[in-house]
Write a protein that holds these residues in place. Sequence first.
Motif, PDB file in Angstrom:
ATOM      1  N   ILE A   1      45.788  49.845  41.211  1.00  0.00           N
ATOM      2  CA  ILE A   1      46.706  49.166  40.289  1.00  0.00           C
ATOM      3  C   ILE A   1      47.259  50.354  39.273  1.00  0.00           C
ATOM      4  CG2 ILE A   1      46.944  47.598  38.215  1.00  0.00           C
ATOM      5  CD1 ILE A   1      45.333  45.757  39.712  1.00  0.00           C
ATOM      6  N   VAL A   2      48.548  50.489  39.595  1.00  0.00           N
ATOM      7  CA  VAL A   2      49.206  51.674  38.839  1.00  0.00           C
ATOM      8  C   VAL A   2      50.363  51.206  38.060  1.00  0.00           C
ATOM      9  CG1 VAL A   2      50.243  54.123  39.000  1.00  0.00           C
ATOM     10  CG2 VAL A   2      48.649  53.435  40.708  1.00  0.00           C
TER      11      VAL A   2
ATOM     12  N   ASN B   1      32.726  35.044  50.906  1.00  0.00           N
ATOM     13  CA  ASN B   1      33.887  35.747  50.259  1.00  0.00           C
ATOM     14  C   ASN B   1      33.448  37.102  49.783  1.00  0.00           C
ATOM     15  OD1 ASN B   1      36.240  36.216  48.542  1.00  0.00           O
ATOM     16  ND2 ASN B   1      35.209  35.288  46.541  1.00  0.00           N
ATOM     17  N   HIS B   2      33.715  38.285  50.375  1.00  0.00           N
ATOM     18  CA  HIS B   2      33.438  39.495  50.156  1.00  0.00           C
ATOM     19  C   HIS B   2      34.625  40.031  49.025  1.00  0.00           C
ATOM     20  CE1 HIS B   2      30.284  40.010  53.364  1.00  0.00           C
ATOM     21  NE2 HIS B   2      31.298  38.975  53.889  1.00  0.00           N
ATOM     22  N   VAL B   3      34.102  40.419  47.950  1.00  0.00           N
ATOM     23  CA  VAL B   3      35.142  40.926  46.848  1.00  0.00           C
ATOM     24  C   VAL B   3      35.565  42.477  47.075  1.00  0.00           C
ATOM     25  CG1 VAL B   3      35.575  41.568  44.512  1.00  0.00           C
ATOM     26  CG2 VAL B   3      34.163  39.456  45.190  1.00  0.00           C
ATOM     27  N   ARG B   4      36.545  42.842  47.687  1.00  0.00           N
ATOM     28  CA  ARG B   4      37.306  43.854  48.214  1.00  0.00           C
ATOM     29  C   ARG B   4      38.018  44.859  47.019  1.00  0.00           C
ATOM     30  NH1 ARG B   4      37.009  44.815  53.613  1.00  0.00           N
ATOM     31  NH2 ARG B   4      37.180  46.860  52.673  1.00  0.00           N
ATOM     32  N   LEU B   5      38.491  44.079  46.055  1.00  0.00           N
ATOM     33  CA  LEU B   5      39.301  44.632  45.001  1.00  0.00           C
ATOM     34  C   LEU B   5      38.885  44.234  43.779  1.00  0.00           C
ATOM     35  CD1 LEU B   5      42.091  46.330  44.552  1.00  0.00           C
ATOM     36  CD2 LEU B   5      43.180  44.381  44.342  1.00  0.00           C
ATOM     37  N   LEU B   6      38.525  45.191  42.999  1.00  0.00           N
ATOM     38  CA  LEU B   6      38.356  44.851  41.526  1.00  0.00           C
ATOM     39  C   LEU B   6      39.031  45.968  40.488  1.00  0.00           C
ATOM     40  CD1 LEU B   6      36.958  43.058  39.633  1.00  0.00           C
ATOM     41  CD2 LEU B   6      34.866  44.322  39.974  1.00  0.00           C
ATOM     42  N   GLN B   7      39.896  45.828  39.863  1.00  0.00           N
ATOM     43  CA  GLN B   7      41.019  46.818  39.100  1.00  0.00           C
ATOM     44  C   GLN B   7      41.256  46.085  37.717  1.00  0.00           C
ATOM     45  OE1 GLN B   7      42.455  50.147  40.241  1.00  0.00           O
ATOM     46  NE2 GLN B   7      40.495  49.826  41.513  1.00  0.00           N
ATOM     47  N   ARG B   8      41.468  47.237  36.817  1.00  0.00           N
ATOM     48  CA  ARG B   8      42.033  46.667  35.400  1.00  0.00           C
ATOM     49  C   ARG B   8      43.429  46.308  35.625  1.00  0.00           C
ATOM     50  NH1 ARG B   8      40.866  44.435  30.706  1.00  0.00           N
ATOM     51  NH2 ARG B   8      38.725  45.600  30.953  1.00  0.00           N
ATOM     52  N   LEU B   9      44.015  45.102  35.351  1.00  0.00           N
ATOM     53  CA  LEU B   9      45.301  44.787  35.461  1.00  0.00           C
ATOM     54  C   LEU B   9      45.998  45.060  34.207  1.00  0.00           C
ATOM     55  CD1 LEU B   9      47.472  43.200  36.993  1.00  0.00           C
ATOM     56  CD2 LEU B   9      46.558  41.095  36.093  1.00  0.00           C
ATOM     57  N   ASN B  10      45.475  44.602  33.175  1.00  0.00           N
ATOM     58  CA  ASN B  10      46.137  45.160  31.807  1.00  0.00           C
ATOM     59  C   ASN B  10      45.010  45.243  30.708  1.00  0.00           C
ATOM     60  OD1 ASN B  10      45.667  42.147  31.088  1.00  0.00           O
ATOM     61  ND2 ASN B  10      47.569  41.784  32.081  1.00  0.00           N
ATOM     62  N   SER B  11      45.287  45.166  29.447  1.00  0.00           N
ATOM     63  CA  SER B  11      44.345  45.003  28.371  1.00  0.00           C
ATOM     64  C   SER B  11      43.327  44.114  28.267  1.00  0.00           C
ATOM     65  CB  SER B  11      45.106  45.216  27.039  1.00  0.00           C
ATOM     66  OG  SER B  11      46.022  44.491  26.884  1.00  0.00           O
TER      67      SER B  11
ATOM     68  N   THR C   1      48.291  48.716  47.990  1.00  0.00           N
ATOM     69  CA  THR C   1      47.015  48.631  48.792  1.00  0.00           C
ATOM     70  C   THR C   1      47.631  49.037  50.158  1.00  0.00           C
ATOM     71  OG1 THR C   1      48.122  46.371  49.364  1.00  0.00           O
ATOM     72  CG2 THR C   1      46.407  46.584  47.526  1.00  0.00           C
ATOM     73  N   ALA C   2      46.407  49.208  50.852  1.00  0.00           N
ATOM     74  CA  ALA C   2      46.645  49.652  52.424  1.00  0.00           C
ATOM     75  C   ALA C   2      45.458  48.896  53.252  1.00  0.00           C
ATOM     76  CB  ALA C   2      46.719  50.974  52.515  1.00  0.00           C
ATOM     77  N   THR C   3      45.878  48.347  54.367  1.00  0.00           N
ATOM     78  CA  THR C   3      45.270  47.486  55.257  1.00  0.00           C
ATOM     79  C   THR C   3      45.786  46.971  56.444  1.00  0.00           C
ATOM     80  OG1 THR C   3      43.044  46.161  55.407  1.00  0.00           O
ATOM     81  CG2 THR C   3      44.807  45.484  53.997  1.00  0.00           C
ATOM     82  N   ARG C   4      44.946  46.348  57.209  1.00  0.00           N
ATOM     83  CA  ARG C   4      45.437  45.341  58.022  1.00  0.00           C
ATOM     84  C   ARG C   4      45.461  43.963  57.474  1.00  0.00           C
ATOM     85  NH1 ARG C   4      46.163  45.544  63.786  1.00  0.00           N
ATOM     86  NH2 ARG C   4      44.840  47.351  63.907  1.00  0.00           N
ATOM     87  N   TYR C   5      46.477  43.272  56.977  1.00  0.00           N
ATOM     88  CA  TYR C   5      46.383  42.215  56.226  1.00  0.00           C
ATOM     89  C   TYR C   5      46.252  41.109  57.163  1.00  0.00           C
ATOM     90  CZ  TYR C   5      48.262  45.404  52.716  1.00  0.00           C
ATOM     91  OH  TYR C   5      48.612  46.459  51.978  1.00  0.00           O
ATOM     92  N   GLU C   6      46.623  40.743  58.431  1.00  0.00           N
ATOM     93  CA  GLU C   6      46.257  39.514  59.033  1.00  0.00           C
ATOM     94  C   GLU C   6      45.770  39.996  60.500  1.00  0.00           C
ATOM     95  OE1 GLU C   6      50.106  37.083  59.030  1.00  0.00           O
ATOM     96  OE2 GLU C   6      50.141  37.414  56.870  1.00  0.00           O
TER      97      GLU C   6
ATOM     98  N   HIS D   1      43.082  41.759  31.108  1.00  0.00           N
ATOM     99  CA  HIS D   1      42.642  40.866  32.447  1.00  0.00           C
ATOM    100  C   HIS D   1      42.181  42.036  33.439  1.00  0.00           C
ATOM    101  CE1 HIS D   1      44.305  37.279  30.387  1.00  0.00           C
ATOM    102  NE2 HIS D   1      43.851  36.766  31.436  1.00  0.00           N
ATOM    103  N   LEU D   2      41.191  41.387  34.215  1.00  0.00           N
ATOM    104  CA  LEU D   2      40.917  42.347  35.405  1.00  0.00           C
ATOM    105  C   LEU D   2      41.634  41.668  36.878  1.00  0.00           C
ATOM    106  CD1 LEU D   2      37.009  42.444  35.089  1.00  0.00           C
ATOM    107  CD2 LEU D   2      38.930  44.547  34.320  1.00  0.00           C
ATOM    108  N   TYR D   3      41.684  42.328  37.825  1.00  0.00           N
ATOM    109  CA  TYR D   3      42.485  41.703  38.847  1.00  0.00           C
ATOM    110  C   TYR D   3      41.493  41.934  40.021  1.00  0.00           C
ATOM    111  CZ  TYR D   3      46.147  39.970  41.964  1.00  0.00           C
ATOM    112  OH  TYR D   3      46.840  39.334  42.703  1.00  0.00           O
ATOM    113  N   ALA D   4      41.140  40.885  40.788  1.00  0.00           N
ATOM    114  CA  ALA D   4      40.162  40.759  41.802  1.00  0.00           C
ATOM    115  C   ALA D   4      40.377  40.088  42.989  1.00  0.00           C
ATOM    116  CB  ALA D   4      38.856  40.098  41.609  1.00  0.00           C
TER     117      ALA D   4
END
Length: 823
Positions: free
Chosen positions: A174-175, A116-126, A181-186, A128-131
């Motif tokens: 996260i805006v 499990n490689h963590v690729r996204l780690l952003q502040r979601l709201n006051s 996001t941008a990538t090849r998802y599958e 919570h984080l979103y990973a």
Amino acid sequence: MRRRVAHCLFVLFVAVATGYPSRRSAVDLDATPRTTIIYNELSDIPRFSGHALNYTTLLLEDEKGILYVGARGAIFSLNSSNIADGSQRKIQWEASPEKQKDCLQKGKNNKTECFNHVRLLQRLNSTHLYACGTYAFHPLCAAIDADKFTLPLHLEEGRERCPYDPARGYTGLIVDGGLYTATRYEFRSLPDIRRNLHQRPLKTEESPVHWLNDAEFVASVLVRESVGSPAGDDDKIYYFFMEQAGEEGASFGQTQVARVARVCKNDLGGKKILQRKWTSFLKARLACYIPYYEVLKGVYSLDGGSWPSTVFYATFTLSAQWRSMEASAVCQYNISELQRAFDGPYMEYQDTTRKWTRYDGDVPDPRPGSCITDRFRENGYNSSQDLPNNVLDFVKQRPLMFEEVKPVRGEPLLVKKNVLYTALVADRVPALDGQQYNVLFLGTGDGWLHKGVVVGSVVHIVEEMQVFRAPQPVETLVVSKAQRSIYVGAASGVLQLPLASCARYTTCYDCILARDPYCAWDGKGCREVAGAADRTRLTQDVQHGTDGCWNSSAQAPPTQRNRTALQGDDVLLTCNQRSNLARAAWLLNGTVELAEGQGPFRVGVDGLLVMNALPEHSGQYRCYGEESGLRSLMATYALTVLPEQPKESRAMAPSHSPQQATADGKFIYISVITVLGGLCLVLGVVLFYVACLQRRKGRYVLGDPRIVELQTVSANHPGKGQDDGCLQIIPGEAPTAASLARETPLAVPPPPPPPLPAEFTNGLSTLPSTLRKMNGARYVLLQQQEEPSASSLHNASFAQELSKILEKRKHTQLVEKLDESSV
């Protein structure tokens, strides 16, 4: 031949690049870091490694003093003031055994991919984080309570938010609650730009023409263009990526190009056409003018307090077609240049040629691909769902712009050969001259960090640092204004470096010549400008690095070192330059400036070689470091060359020097017998007889058949061919015990010859193998080579010539101590 052609093209690339001639040559652009700091000099740097791998996803919350780190199978919360203080918190987030087994059954690598490689780690709201993580090719996401710092019981499906492959290019922001996001998802899907966590999810169009042609994403940037906009414009997200080229007129062999695309934050998609698709997606080529073979590696944006001042810095490397050489470039782009390209002509796809060509037809109104502005609202278009069908159909068919996004001044800021830049971050620093300077931190593919300041149209590289002992790519860089630190993420761990180490500059000249906007001279030492209470006493010259040192306090004179040598010896006076940009200048007795090829003198980067020293070469030698027109005294020597001793006096002197070690064998054996005074007279006679016998045979019994030859190490030794009693060990096979018994039944092996003295008199020390370190490499000063001809000596480099001379004279390496020597 192919490599030669490639090298020539690279040297000339700026002058011929796509019709935009450069005002400088590639050699001028190939900047040299001023100082080099190796790994051992960074021993006090905080480093963190928490029994995981791939510490590549960093999220800094400066106001809270927290650095979040996403790694393989774990998320860490570190104290940003000192990441190594032991106060870290950890979330263990490994892929389940079932998912790992499924990953292996798909043929994936159980050493690198099935984790499990963590690729996204952003502040979601006051709160919570979103990973998001790849989770062994089955992506999952989680909303993490920042205070509890634990995984929730429920994990979300991440197939449309995170890549399945840890090696895939990916970017995410996260805006205002929306995940972009941008990538090849599958595995079988096309690359895509998507918005999730939003009431109106959107994605890019796949047909009838691909909006993204096998894209590999690098970065995304939010620009708040709605703030203070007189037109009532919308915020925009810019995406930077590589994709397959399809333009008409693309150069031969050009397979990929760098692109920049944009979407509007408040885009809601179309009502009938482009439903749940972007209506504001446009893309343009990002040119850096390394002809046709540029690969985008990193992007970072800076603004001066308002979005119209936004600049983008991008790093490029040569593509796979040019594996015979390595090079990187840094280009700067203004936000106005991006806007100009997106407001220019469109391109359209020709089915017959399968190429994109310029579109010269009519453009509908309102302009396709634009964000909703006040003008749109005045005409009744309050959202993208109100746009006419012809506008939506136009942008669906023609997302590619004709104009390229050109770099500032039409050329790279920096070109660096033999370096691959892998990561980039920038900081804007106010200097004492009232200007703001952009400082770039560039990570390399072999674990080095370059720090450069943008001055006008060039980048002055202040220093290069070896931040990892084992070569590995620098993956992520984050700057902290509050901690005045930069955090470096890589496979093996995270480290924290100060933005500036001003105390490293010990003199005024060193501090001013560094041209570091973080540092200034206060009359006694080099200090950080940000921490100075009184800036009126500080001196700094970022523009030129020449003004500010006027008095003798600028530098304390170095201690004079003494050298004593015999006539005819070679003398090396070392002078280590602190700056890679400095040139060594030597003065004899304060007036005569020594130049290369002037008599017996050989001037090198790190020293002066006096060949065949004579008594008239005695005197005071001073070495200066010359840089930017300033001279700084680096070393002072007092050299005394003694005349050659008469043969009679040499014969009477005690045998403690290399010259006396070459006296005849009888004298040496008598001396040895005297030292061993406990031996009986009969044993001494036998030893003397055996020694003479073996000398006449030309052999010396050592019991080891290895080839060894000990010759004179002094220039005063007579030439070869004279039977003057010089000690020589000549190769030969060791006699067996039986043969010794037959020849001399009572023979005893003679004692080994006395060891060579530990010190010589010509000032040469045990020379280090590396006297110059530059650009992350070690340049060997001395290397064994074939003996040169006399005609080639004057054309050889200092390092090569010194090696050849020492080999010719059969000098051995001398002692570490350089300060004193005696005869």
